[in-house]
Write a protein that holds these residues in place. Structure first.
Motif, PDB file in Angstrom:
ATOM      1  N   PRO A 198       8.693  20.186 -42.569  1.00  0.00           N
ATOM      2  CA  PRO A 198       9.317  21.309 -43.282  1.00  0.00           C
ATOM      3  C   PRO A 198      10.835  21.251 -43.122  1.00  0.00           C
ATOM      4  CG  PRO A 198       7.554  22.070 -41.810  1.00  0.00           C
ATOM      5  CD  PRO A 198       7.771  20.616 -41.506  1.00  0.00           C
ATOM      6  N   LEU A 199      11.549  21.472 -44.219  1.00  0.00           N
ATOM      7  CA  LEU A 199      13.013  21.395 -44.159  1.00  0.00           C
ATOM      8  C   LEU A 199      13.542  22.467 -43.213  1.00  0.00           C
ATOM      9  CD1 LEU A 199      13.882  20.834 -47.944  1.00  0.00           C
ATOM     10  CD2 LEU A 199      13.411  19.141 -46.163  1.00  0.00           C
ATOM     11  N   ASP A 200      14.544  22.098 -42.439  1.00  0.00           N
ATOM     12  CA  ASP A 200      15.081  23.019 -41.440  1.00  0.00           C
ATOM     13  C   ASP A 200      16.605  22.898 -41.434  1.00  0.00           C
ATOM     14  OD1 ASP A 200      15.905  24.349 -39.148  1.00  0.00           O
ATOM     15  OD2 ASP A 200      14.143  23.723 -37.984  1.00  0.00           O
ATOM     16  N   PRO A 201      17.300  24.031 -41.679  1.00  0.00           N
ATOM     17  CA  PRO A 201      18.771  23.960 -41.752  1.00  0.00           C
ATOM     18  C   PRO A 201      19.404  23.353 -40.507  1.00  0.00           C
ATOM     19  CG  PRO A 201      17.968  26.212 -42.136  1.00  0.00           C
ATOM     20  CD  PRO A 201      16.765  25.371 -41.868  1.00  0.00           C
ATOM     21  N   LYS A 202      18.704  23.396 -39.382  1.00  0.00           N
ATOM     22  CA  LYS A 202      19.381  22.903 -38.167  1.00  0.00           C
ATOM     23  C   LYS A 202      19.576  21.385 -38.174  1.00  0.00           C
ATOM     24  CE  LYS A 202      15.554  22.800 -34.805  1.00  0.00           C
ATOM     25  NZ  LYS A 202      14.468  23.738 -34.975  1.00  0.00           N
ATOM     26  N   TRP A 203      18.831  20.659 -39.012  1.00  0.00           N
ATOM     27  CA  TRP A 203      19.135  19.217 -39.107  1.00  0.00           C
ATOM     28  C   TRP A 203      19.615  18.796 -40.500  1.00  0.00           C
ATOM     29  CZ3 TRP A 203      15.571  17.642 -42.609  1.00  0.00           C
ATOM     30  CH2 TRP A 203      14.259  18.121 -42.531  1.00  0.00           C
ATOM     31  N   ILE A 204      19.992  19.790 -41.320  1.00  0.00           N
ATOM     32  CA  ILE A 204      20.558  19.451 -42.632  1.00  0.00           C
ATOM     33  C   ILE A 204      22.060  19.721 -42.612  1.00  0.00           C
ATOM     34  CG2 ILE A 204      20.545  19.976 -45.098  1.00  0.00           C
ATOM     35  CD1 ILE A 204      17.580  20.796 -44.743  1.00  0.00           C
ATOM     36  N   ALA A 205      22.849  18.650 -42.771  1.00  0.00           N
ATOM     37  CA  ALA A 205      24.302  18.794 -42.712  1.00  0.00           C
ATOM     38  C   ALA A 205      24.880  19.087 -44.092  1.00  0.00           C
ATOM     39  CB  ALA A 205      24.936  17.528 -42.153  1.00  0.00           C
ATOM     40  N   ALA A 206      24.262  18.559 -45.148  1.00  0.00           N
ATOM     41  CA  ALA A 206      24.779  18.775 -46.495  1.00  0.00           C
ATOM     42  C   ALA A 206      23.681  18.480 -47.502  1.00  0.00           C
ATOM     43  CB  ALA A 206      25.985  17.878 -46.767  1.00  0.00           C
ATOM     44  N   GLU A 207      23.831  19.110 -48.677  1.00  0.00           N
ATOM     45  CA  GLU A 207      22.873  18.884 -49.755  1.00  0.00           C
ATOM     46  C   GLU A 207      23.652  18.371 -50.956  1.00  0.00           C
ATOM     47  OE1 GLU A 207      20.116  22.060 -50.006  1.00  0.00           O
ATOM     48  OE2 GLU A 207      19.236  21.340 -51.874  1.00  0.00           O
ATOM     49  N   VAL A 208      23.132  17.329 -51.575  1.00  0.00           N
ATOM     50  CA  VAL A 208      23.909  16.600 -52.566  1.00  0.00           C
ATOM     51  C   VAL A 208      23.095  16.449 -53.858  1.00  0.00           C
ATOM     52  CG1 VAL A 208      24.778  14.278 -53.040  1.00  0.00           C
ATOM     53  CG2 VAL A 208      25.281  15.354 -50.849  1.00  0.00           C
ATOM     54  N   ASP A 209      23.767  16.623 -55.035  1.00  0.00           N
ATOM     55  CA  ASP A 209      23.034  16.475 -56.304  1.00  0.00           C
ATOM     56  C   ASP A 209      23.434  15.231 -57.075  1.00  0.00           C
ATOM     57  OD1 ASP A 209      24.877  19.211 -56.470  1.00  0.00           O
ATOM     58  OD2 ASP A 209      22.736  19.560 -56.096  1.00  0.00           O
ATOM     59  N   CYS A 210      24.603  14.686 -56.748  1.00  0.00           N
ATOM     60  CA  CYS A 210      25.136  13.584 -57.553  1.00  0.00           C
ATOM     61  C   CYS A 210      25.587  12.454 -56.638  1.00  0.00           C
ATOM     62  CB  CYS A 210      26.368  14.047 -58.346  1.00  0.00           C
ATOM     63  SG  CYS A 210      26.006  15.281 -59.580  1.00  0.00           S
ATOM     64  N   TYR A 211      25.725  11.295 -57.231  1.00  0.00           N
ATOM     65  CA  TYR A 211      26.377  10.217 -56.510  1.00  0.00           C
ATOM     66  C   TYR A 211      27.446   9.625 -57.404  1.00  0.00           C
ATOM     67  CZ  TYR A 211      23.435   6.926 -59.159  1.00  0.00           C
ATOM     68  OH  TYR A 211      22.826   6.213 -60.157  1.00  0.00           O
ATOM     69  N   SER A 212      28.424   8.982 -56.820  1.00  0.00           N
ATOM     70  CA  SER A 212      29.479   8.383 -57.628  1.00  0.00           C
ATOM     71  C   SER A 212      29.613   6.916 -57.278  1.00  0.00           C
ATOM     72  CB  SER A 212      30.808   9.106 -57.384  1.00  0.00           C
ATOM     73  OG  SER A 212      31.252   8.883 -56.077  1.00  0.00           O
ATOM     74  N   LEU A 213      29.985   6.126 -58.281  1.00  0.00           N
ATOM     75  CA  LEU A 213      30.279   4.710 -58.072  1.00  0.00           C
ATOM     76  C   LEU A 213      31.765   4.523 -58.347  1.00  0.00           C
ATOM     77  CD1 LEU A 213      27.303   3.107 -60.077  1.00  0.00           C
ATOM     78  CD2 LEU A 213      27.453   3.471 -57.605  1.00  0.00           C
ATOM     79  N   SER A 214      32.469   3.927 -57.408  1.00  0.00           N
ATOM     80  CA  SER A 214      33.913   3.719 -57.586  1.00  0.00           C
ATOM     81  C   SER A 214      34.246   2.253 -57.427  1.00  0.00           C
ATOM     82  CB  SER A 214      34.693   4.505 -56.528  1.00  0.00           C
ATOM     83  OG  SER A 214      34.415   5.873 -56.618  1.00  0.00           O
ATOM     84  N   ASN A 215      35.292   1.831 -58.134  1.00  0.00           N
ATOM     85  CA  ASN A 215      35.792   0.474 -57.942  1.00  0.00           C
ATOM     86  C   ASN A 215      37.067   0.528 -57.105  1.00  0.00           C
ATOM     87  OD1 ASN A 215      37.851   1.246 -59.657  1.00  0.00           O
ATOM     88  ND2 ASN A 215      37.080   0.126 -61.437  1.00  0.00           N
ATOM     89  N   PRO A 216      37.584  -0.622 -56.678  1.00  0.00           N
ATOM     90  CA  PRO A 216      38.762  -0.591 -55.797  1.00  0.00           C
ATOM     91  C   PRO A 216      39.999   0.024 -56.447  1.00  0.00           C
ATOM     92  CG  PRO A 216      37.662  -2.723 -55.653  1.00  0.00           C
ATOM     93  CD  PRO A 216      37.015  -1.984 -56.789  1.00  0.00           C
ATOM     94  N   GLN A 217      40.032   0.058 -57.804  1.00  0.00           N
ATOM     95  CA  GLN A 217      41.196   0.647 -58.483  1.00  0.00           C
ATOM     96  C   GLN A 217      41.125   2.174 -58.505  1.00  0.00           C
ATOM     97  OE1 GLN A 217      39.351  -2.016 -59.997  1.00  0.00           O
ATOM     98  NE2 GLN A 217      40.802  -3.329 -58.929  1.00  0.00           N
ATOM     99  N   GLY A 218      39.991   2.729 -58.121  1.00  0.00           N
ATOM    100  CA  GLY A 218      39.865   4.183 -58.080  1.00  0.00           C
ATOM    101  C   GLY A 218      39.141   4.783 -59.277  1.00  0.00           C
TER     102      GLY A 218
END
Lengths: 82, 391
Positions: free
Chosen positions: B59-79
């Motif tokens: 069961p999910l427990d806030p005491k071991w959840i540091a952050a919740e994320v919906d997206c991911y990003s891909l970046s290249n070295p130029q930004g």
């Protein structure tokens, strides 16, 4: 803890050991984080990790050098003179 | 600690704790041994895992959840940066607490959990494994088991002791490093992935939010005998360029096998799970929930084997079949995709990300992505298209 084949002593002596004609893998304990990345890729299983101790058994080591680039901190180097 | 158990599990990470819990829940006497004095420490992980998959195990427990994320990003070295929605909501965990909670759940199910107890060898009868030699709090012991489940991580020696081919080739191995960095200004709902040979040869850097302006900033890179700079130096350069002068609260390093699992995961009376079985995903090297599933499959088969009185490798092979049915196809594909990407030069990866970054990611279709890849590096499309088309 076993000091297999004097590995620890040799490793600790590190780069200062030049009087031998044999190459060996040395551990720089200022860099080693005891993560075991080297243990996993060592074919003869000659690296022993136990808490904050990493020992390369230089007798069993085949100098395959796979551990050297696997180390995330660059703690392993090939030392000695041919 | 008793002299014999039905099941002895080596290693109290996610795979080992789930295995021990599953065995104990089925009524088997179960011992879970951890070599370190504190379960969950040191953390050796980026700590991100899919929320729904996690919830199947605990069961999910806030005491071991540091952050919740919906997206991911891909970046290249130029930004240039393209933001995409995650397939599944992702949680960034506090593994120190999470791992201990999982071990606690094994204990609550009836498993006996001990720390500062390291395996030193296997007890054998002919080819079969009959128990574990260990040093418990400094005392040598031999503990009999009808089945041994090895969850002893990347540096696993027990799989070798059992005669399994568990040494990864360097091309199937990531060298990894991570800092926990304070004062990081970032969107706390996005996990960032940074790709480019100059940033992380044959791998990537990540920035995962950990709440309160902290972030796990890490790197996985391939292991190349010609490489002279270790992972941690690449990571230092990445942080110096993007997050200069920030405080570092912890540092972890390690190796991750990404072989697409070892050819054999069982021997007589013996099974291997988690990183010890190379169960991390062979593209991203993520492995928390996959390892937990591996632990569960192994223990379920161990329960069946012990109840039927047959713990031969032949019976335990059922565990390999369960694993392969769930992950086999996906892992083989991810393995191929990784190797396809290794042939793409940095300027082409950068151009693809730059092209994608100029589009509206909310409206970006698979066709748009294919068009970008086709324009830049058509060989890659040939190799990865089957994956995206779900074949």
């Amino acid at each position: 803890m076993t000091d297999k084949g004097g590995g620890m002593k040799e490793a600790e002596m590190g780069p200062t050991r030049t009087s031998t004609s044999e190459l060996y893998v040395a551990v720089n304990y200022d860099h080693c984080s005891y993560c075991g990345a080297c243990v996993a890729v060592c074919p003869p299983d000659c690296i022993t990790l136990h808490d904050a101790t990493l020992i390369v058994d230089t007798e069993a080591c085949t100098l395959c050098r796979r551990c050297i680039p696997a180390c995330p901190t660059g703690a392993l180097t090939l030392e000695g003179v041919v | 600690m008793r002299p014999d158990y039905d099941v002895v599990v080596i290693g109290a990470g996610p795979a080992g704790s789930i295995a021990a819990r599953t065995a104990a829940q089925a009524g088997l006497s179960t011992l879970l041994i951890e070599k370190r004095q504190e379960i969950g420490s040191p953390v050796r992980c980026g700590e991100a895992a899919g929320r729904d998959t996690l919830e199947k195990f605990i069961p999910l427990d806030p005491k071991w959840i540091a952050a919740e994320v919906d997206c991911y990003s891909l970046s290249n070295p130029q930004g240039d940066c393209v933001v995409l929605p995650s397939l599944e909501k992702t949680l960034v965990l506090e593994r120190k607490i999470f791992d201990r909670e999982l071990a606690h759940s094994a204990a609550k199910a009836g498993a006996e959990v001990v720390v500062k107890t390291r395996a030193t060898g296997l007890m054998r009868n002919g080819d079969g494994v009959t128990g574990v030699k260990m040093v418990a709090q400094g005392e040598p012991r031999e503990v009999h088991a009808r089945a041994v489940i090895a969850a002893d991580g990347t540096e696993s020696q027990s799989a070798r002791w059992a005669g399994l081919k568990s040494i990864p080739q360097l091309k199937d191995y990531y060298s990894a490093a991570q800092y926990l960095v304070a004062g990081v200004d970032m969107n706390p709902r996005i996990c960032q992935y940074h790709i480019g040979w100059s940033i992380a040869p044959g791998g990537y850097c990540w920035v995962f939010p950990k709440g309160d302006r902290q972030a796990n900033i890490g790197i996985v890179m391939w292991v190349d005998p010609k490489e002279t700079k270790p992972a941690i130096r690449y990571l230092d350069e990445f942080i110096a360029a993007r997050f200069p002068g920030k405080s570092v609260l912890s540092q972890v390093v390690g190796g991750i096998p990404i072989t697409n699992v070892i050819p054999e995961m069982v021997a007589d009376g013996f099974m291997v799970v988690g990183d010890a079985a190379h169960q991390s995903d062979p593209l991203t090297a993520g492995g928390i929930t996959n390892s937990m599933q591996g632990g569960q499959f192994a223990a379920e088969v161990a329960v069946e084997a012990i109840k039927s009185g047959d713990t031969s490798a032949k019976f335990l092979k059922k565990y390999e079949q369960l694993w392969d049915a769930e992950y086999g196809k996906l892992y083989r594909r991810l393995y191929r995709i990784r190797h396809a990407f290794l042939k793409v030069p940095e300027d082409k990866i950068s151009r693809m990300i730059a092209d994608a970054s100029r589009m509206d990611s909310q409206k970006m279709s698979l066709r748009d992505i294919f068009t970008i890849v086709l324009k830049t590096h058509p060989q890659l499309l040939l190799e990865v298209a089957p994956y995206f088309l779900g074949q």
